[in-house]
Design a protein around this motif. Structure first.
Motif, PDB file in Angstrom:
ATOM      1  N   GLU A   1       0.826  -1.214   0.000  1.00 27.64           N
ATOM      2  CA  GLU A   1       0.000   0.000   0.000  1.00 27.64           C
ATOM      3  C   GLU A   1       0.858   1.261   0.000  1.00 27.64           C
ATOM      4  OE1 GLU A   1      -4.244  -1.363   1.958  1.00 27.64           O
ATOM      5  OE2 GLU A   1      -2.573  -0.964   3.310  1.00 27.64           O
ATOM      6  N   LEU A   2       2.036   1.202   0.617  1.00 26.01           N
ATOM      7  CA  LEU A   2       2.958   2.335   0.525  1.00 26.01           C
ATOM      8  C   LEU A   2       3.535   2.462  -0.880  1.00 26.01           C
ATOM      9  CD1 LEU A   2       5.082   2.219   3.807  1.00 26.01           C
ATOM     10  CD2 LEU A   2       3.720   4.141   3.005  1.00 26.01           C
TER      11      LEU A   2
ATOM     12  N   TYR B   1      -2.664   6.515  -5.451  1.00 28.41           N
ATOM     13  CA  TYR B   1      -3.258   7.709  -4.853  1.00 28.41           C
ATOM     14  C   TYR B   1      -2.896   8.945  -5.671  1.00 28.41           C
ATOM     15  CZ  TYR B   1      -3.447  11.878  -1.945  1.00 28.41           C
ATOM     16  OH  TYR B   1      -3.660  13.170  -1.506  1.00 28.41           O
ATOM     17  N   THR B   2      -1.622   9.058  -6.082  1.00 26.64           N
ATOM     18  CA  THR B   2      -1.240  10.229  -6.880  1.00 26.64           C
ATOM     19  C   THR B   2      -1.947  10.208  -8.230  1.00 26.64           C
ATOM     20  OG1 THR B   2       0.738   9.201  -7.898  1.00 26.64           O
ATOM     21  CG2 THR B   2       1.024  10.310  -5.765  1.00 26.64           C
ATOM     22  N   LEU B   3      -2.212   9.007  -8.764  1.00 31.29           N
ATOM     23  CA  LEU B   3      -2.983   8.903 -10.007  1.00 31.29           C
ATOM     24  C   LEU B   3      -4.370   9.515  -9.818  1.00 31.29           C
ATOM     25  CD1 LEU B   3      -3.373   5.704 -12.206  1.00 31.29           C
ATOM     26  CD2 LEU B   3      -5.375   6.965 -11.435  1.00 31.29           C
ATOM     27  N   VAL B   4      -5.050   9.085  -8.779  1.00 35.63           N
ATOM     28  CA  VAL B   4      -6.403   9.583  -8.515  1.00 35.63           C
ATOM     29  C   VAL B   4      -6.373  11.083  -8.206  1.00 35.63           C
ATOM     30  CG1 VAL B   4      -8.377   9.396  -6.950  1.00 35.63           C
ATOM     31  CG2 VAL B   4      -7.197   7.335  -7.720  1.00 35.63           C
ATOM     32  N   ARG B   5      -5.386  11.499  -7.429  1.00 35.84           N
ATOM     33  CA  ARG B   5      -5.279  12.896  -7.017  1.00 35.84           C
ATOM     34  C   ARG B   5      -5.038  13.815  -8.213  1.00 35.84           C
ATOM     35  NH1 ARG B   5      -6.659  16.956  -3.785  1.00 35.84           N
ATOM     36  NH2 ARG B   5      -4.955  18.395  -3.328  1.00 35.84           N
ATOM     37  N   VAL B   6      -4.110  13.436  -9.093  1.00 34.82           N
ATOM     38  CA  VAL B   6      -3.781  14.317 -10.211  1.00 34.82           C
ATOM     39  C   VAL B   6      -4.947  14.427 -11.191  1.00 34.82           C
ATOM     40  CG1 VAL B   6      -2.729  12.673 -11.848  1.00 34.82           C
ATOM     41  CG2 VAL B   6      -1.863  15.008 -11.696  1.00 34.82           C
ATOM     42  N   VAL B   7      -5.675  13.322 -11.389  1.00 36.54           N
ATOM     43  CA  VAL B   7      -6.831  13.375 -12.299  1.00 36.54           C
ATOM     44  C   VAL B   7      -7.928  14.264 -11.706  1.00 36.54           C
ATOM     45  CG1 VAL B   7      -8.672  12.001 -13.349  1.00 36.54           C
ATOM     46  CG2 VAL B   7      -6.310  11.170 -13.392  1.00 36.54           C
ATOM     47  N   ALA B   8      -8.118  14.198 -10.392  1.00 32.81           N
ATOM     48  CA  ALA B   8      -9.107  15.079  -9.746  1.00 32.81           C
ATOM     49  C   ALA B   8      -8.702  16.544  -9.890  1.00 32.81           C
ATOM     50  CB  ALA B   8      -9.238  14.707  -8.271  1.00 32.81           C
TER      51      ALA B   8
ATOM     52  N   ARG C   1      -5.143  -5.582  -5.366  1.00 42.07           N
ATOM     53  CA  ARG C   1      -6.089  -5.070  -4.376  1.00 42.07           C
ATOM     54  C   ARG C   1      -5.581  -3.786  -3.724  1.00 42.07           C
ATOM     55  NH1 ARG C   1      -7.463 -10.815  -1.281  1.00 42.07           N
ATOM     56  NH2 ARG C   1      -8.456 -11.835  -3.079  1.00 42.07           N
ATOM     57  N   TYR C   2      -4.270  -3.688  -3.584  1.00 48.27           N
ATOM     58  CA  TYR C   2      -3.703  -2.545  -2.878  1.00 48.27           C
ATOM     59  C   TYR C   2      -3.704  -1.287  -3.750  1.00 48.27           C
ATOM     60  CZ  TYR C   2      -2.485  -6.773  -0.519  1.00 48.27           C
ATOM     61  OH  TYR C   2      -2.571  -8.013   0.062  1.00 48.27           O
ATOM     62  N   TYR C   3      -3.929  -1.484  -5.057  1.00 47.04           N
ATOM     63  CA  TYR C   3      -4.152  -0.343  -5.948  1.00 47.04           C
ATOM     64  C   TYR C   3      -5.494   0.315  -5.640  1.00 47.04           C
ATOM     65  CZ  TYR C   3      -0.319  -1.724  -9.115  1.00 47.04           C
ATOM     66  OH  TYR C   3       0.907  -2.030  -9.658  1.00 47.04           O
ATOM     67  N   ALA C   4      -6.375  -0.431  -4.988  1.00 44.67           N
ATOM     68  CA  ALA C   4      -7.682   0.116  -4.600  1.00 44.67           C
ATOM     69  C   ALA C   4      -7.676   0.631  -3.162  1.00 44.67           C
ATOM     70  CB  ALA C   4      -8.757  -0.951  -4.772  1.00 44.67           C
ATOM     71  N   THR C   5      -7.134  -0.166  -2.229  1.00 42.70           N
ATOM     72  CA  THR C   5      -7.177   0.238  -0.819  1.00 42.70           C
ATOM     73  C   THR C   5      -6.214   1.385  -0.534  1.00 42.70           C
ATOM     74  OG1 THR C   5      -5.525  -1.445  -0.210  1.00 42.70           O
ATOM     75  CG2 THR C   5      -7.853  -2.066  -0.066  1.00 42.70           C
ATOM     76  N   GLY C   6      -5.070   1.426  -1.228  1.00 38.10           N
ATOM     77  CA  GLY C   6      -4.097   2.495  -0.985  1.00 38.10           C
ATOM     78  C   GLY C   6      -4.653   3.874  -1.264  1.00 38.10           C
ATOM     79  N   PRO C   7      -5.163   4.136  -2.489  1.00 43.52           N
ATOM     80  CA  PRO C   7      -5.714   5.467  -2.759  1.00 43.52           C
ATOM     81  C   PRO C   7      -6.958   5.785  -1.937  1.00 43.52           C
ATOM     82  CG  PRO C   7      -6.082   3.985  -4.615  1.00 43.52           C
ATOM     83  CD  PRO C   7      -5.125   3.300  -3.690  1.00 43.52           C
ATOM     84  N   ALA C   8      -7.772   4.767  -1.633  1.00 49.33           N
ATOM     85  CA  ALA C   8      -8.968   5.015  -0.825  1.00 49.33           C
ATOM     86  C   ALA C   8      -8.585   5.542   0.551  1.00 49.33           C
ATOM     87  CB  ALA C   8      -9.806   3.740  -0.696  1.00 49.33           C
ATOM     88  N   ARG C   9      -7.554   4.974   1.126  1.00 49.69           N
ATOM     89  CA  ARG C   9      -7.122   5.435   2.448  1.00 49.69           C
ATOM     90  C   ARG C   9      -6.412   6.785   2.355  1.00 49.69           C
ATOM     91  NH1 ARG C   9      -4.560   1.266   6.346  1.00 49.69           N
ATOM     92  NH2 ARG C   9      -3.353   0.423   4.613  1.00 49.69           N
ATOM     93  N   GLY C  10      -5.706   7.010   1.248  1.00 54.80           N
ATOM     94  CA  GLY C  10      -5.094   8.317   1.056  1.00 54.80           C
ATOM     95  C   GLY C  10      -6.132   9.421   0.974  1.00 54.80           C
TER      96      GLY C  10
END
Length: 465
Positions: A213-214, A221-228, A267-276
């Motif tokens: 997850e780290l 998380y940075t993927l999701v963040r930058v697209v937002a 799975r950690y591609y999903a839980t990591g950004p969700a927790r971020g």
């Protein structure tokens, strides 16, 4: 022939439609990295990291490169700063890599990827380059997980699978929660479920999940963040794609364990950004700096931000006050200084013993240990060990030695030192091919490709690559 090949490459060039998508996506990564890099992640500047885009079956597009071009890349007429190679590595994967000795992000492009997906994926892979460069000895950030553990992960354990599915449902609910109080409550529920599952899973696999997850989770998380961040701009050309990506991530949490065709690592591609994103909502951006500076996992950061360990913290502070922790720390600091001095004195005493001092160094290999006596092994300082009576050292098939005497091992410099007996008791035999044998009552050493030299009482053995 060479001129003809170059002309053919220029004529073929990259496919215009695909190139347009890639260039647009990269321009947005550069723009957001330059203007909002710290908002993605502290000190992260994806605009400064070159990117190789591998277009399967067609070629390789390189953007953001500065300086002399790598071998076999050619400029593209009419496209400033872009170069093309009319071949693509068949087994290429999206990853952080190196090109001509320079850290580079690599993105594999397919026809189904829209601009929003490419913006995110480019940032994800650039973050891996950043994390590797930012890694510090002893810290988790940038280290990566032991991926070989996917071979022994308990995928057929229904209790673990149910627990993981429950975690996904809780994170999905937290993403849709309408208040900070609801998010905090759901974060605590998640942590209780996660820690219970990890106790059953065992320390090694629990550590694997947290490091995954780290590693991949934070990059995602940075993927999701930058697209937002991109979608907040009116001129971003793929706001529909950005919305689709967000929906996909949320749906992925509901189906965390359902797609049995995929590796559990995904799975950690999903839980990591969700927790971020949950940490963003609970604490704002400060959790990112705190995670790196305090060597935390995402789980630790979420526990702090949600107040999950508030009772533990209160009890610890009460104990520290009652038993005067400050005084104990002062005593410990003084004790550590004394211990370091005592250990150094032990080493000096060991190496000052009369007789031949044997020094073994290894180049191009790891100087390992094939046998130790843990009850007689002392740390002198980080990376330096004192084997106080016996040790077996080895370096593959080129070096093996058994010492029946104290040995000082410097793991940082890859050096062993030991006094191995009087001159008359130490027998050195050197073969024609660099084979070496050293025998005494205190050491038995075998080596190949070794250089031997003598300076006074010091006998030095250098094991070559």
């Amino acid at each position: 022939m060479l001129l003809a090949a170059l002309c053919l490459a220029l004529i073929q060039g990259p496919p215009p439609e695909t190139t347009g998508r890639i260039v647009t996506a990269h321009e947005w990564v550069v723009r957001l990295g330059r203007d909002m890099g710290d908002s993605i992640w502290p000190r992260f500047r994806p605009d400064t990291i070159p990117v190789v885009y591998v277009v399967r079956g067609q070629g390789t597009l390189l953007l953001g490169w500065r300086g002399d071009l790598p071998e076999r890349f050619l400029p593209i007429t009419g496209l400033v700063g872009a170069v093309w190679q009319s071949s693509a590595e068949r087994g290429a994967a999206s990853t952080g890599t190196e090109l001509a000795g320079r850290p580079t992000a690599q993105v594999v492009v397919n026809d189904s990827q829209d601009v929003a997906s490419l913006v995110g994926l480019t940032t994800h892979e650039a973050f891996h380059v950043f994390a590797t460069a930012a890694r510090q000895e002893g810290n988790r950030f940038g280290r990566g997980e032991n991926s070989f553990l996917v071979t022994s992960y308990p995928v057929f354990d229904p209790q673990n699978e149910a627990g993981m599915a429950l975690e996904g449902r809780i994170l999905a609910a937290a993403a849709l929660a309408s208040s900070k109080a609801q998010r905090r409550a759901l974060a605590r529920q998640f942590l209780a479920v996660r820690e219970s599952r990890h106790r059953a899973l065992g320390a090694e696999l629990a550590d694997f999940e947290q490091l995954a997850e780290l590693n991949e989770g934070l990059a995602e998380y940075t993927l999701v963040r930058v697209v937002a961040l991109a979608a907040r701009n009116r001129d971003f050309p793929d706001r529909v794609g950005a919305s689709r990506l967000q929906t996909r991530k949320l749906n992925g949490l509901h189906k965390l364990t359902e797609d049995v065709t995929l590796s559990i690592r995904l799975r950690y591609y999903a839980t990591g950004p969700a927790r971020g994103l949950l940490l963003d909502a609970l604490e704002g951006p400060s959790w990112k700096t705190r995670l790196m500076n305090q060597n935390l996992t995402v789980q630790d950061a979420l526990a702090d931000a949600s107040g999950y360990r508030a009772q533990e913290l209160a009890l610890r502070r009460q104990a520290e006050s009652t038993f005067v922790m400050a005084r104990l720390r002062t005593s410990a600091d003084s004790g550590m200084a004394g211990l370091r001095a005592f250990r150094r004195a032990q080493v000096d005493t060991v190496l000052a013993a009369p007789g031949v001092e044997l020094v073994v160094t290894v180049e191009g290999r790891y100087l390992g240990l094939c046998g130790i006596d843990p009850q007689n092994l002392l740390q002198v300082e980080p990376g330096v060990l004192l084997h106080s009576r016996w040790v077996q050292a080895c370096a593959g098939d080129v070096f093996q030695a058994t010492f029946n005497t104290p040995v000082v091992q410097d793991r940082n410099a890859q050096v062993l030192r030991a006094v191995v007996g009087a001159d008359s008791a130490v027998k050195v035999t050197v073969g024609a091919q660099g084979d070496l044998r050293i025998e005494s009552p205190l050491v038995s050493l075998r080596a190949t490709k070794a250089d031997v030299s003598r300076d006074g009482r010091v006998l030095t053995v250098k094991i070559k690559p």
